[in-house]
Enzyme design. Sequence first.
Site, short mmCIF file in Angstrom:
data_model
loop_
_atom_site.label_atom_id
_atom_site.label_comp_id
_atom_site.label_asym_id
_atom_site.label_seq_id
_atom_site.Cartn_x
_atom_site.Cartn_y
_atom_site.Cartn_z
CB CYS A 26 -63.50 17.88 144.34
SG CYS A 26 -62.36 19.17 144.78
CB CYS B 162 -62.51 31.14 144.81
SG CYS B 162 -64.16 30.44 144.85
FE1 FES Z 1 -64.14 26.12 144.20
FE2 FES Z 1 -64.24 28.64 143.35
S1 FES Z 1 -65.93 27.39 143.92
S2 FES Z 1 -62.53 27.35 143.39
#
Ligand code: FES
Length: 164
Positions: free
Chosen positions: A36, A109
């Site tokens: 992904c 994140c």
């Molecule tokens: Fe997936 Fe930041 S949106 S790492």
Amino acid sequence: MNEDLQKRIQAALANPQNMGELANADAIGTVGNSDCGEMLRMWVKFKQQDGKRVIDRATFQSFGCETAIAVASLATELIRGKTAEEALALKPEELAGELGPLPPMKIHCSQLVEGALRSALSPQAETCVKPTESSQSPATSTAPTLLDSFSKPKEGGVKIQFLD
Ligand code: FES
């Protein structure tokens, strides 16, 4: 995402710290899913200081979003001088440092960064293959890069081809 947070992320991205592979690292941690596209690898080097083994330097490479890069930049600065135990005690929101609280959709994140740190500092962490005298210079470490991870086909996964 609010405008203030966006500005803080942009400020961190304007001068990212500790990006890139760290030659002769003592530990490497990788998290994410190359299928992904979100992936982060962290290299950690230790030193002895006041009788303790502390983090001398940490660097990262990321195929994550801007927030992940900003958090990794701040976190690699934050963990300097800490023992592995102290660094592992930091929560994702602490690793995000001056970015402040992240919105729910961006929490993963900072969890990506936390995961890479845990992967590097856990006892089962992947370690670097140290170059031998007759092999390579520190500038050409044998540690696999993120690019290697993306280029190697995984069982049941996809191979990503980079365009020119
Ligand atoms: Fe997936 Fe930041 S949106 S790492």
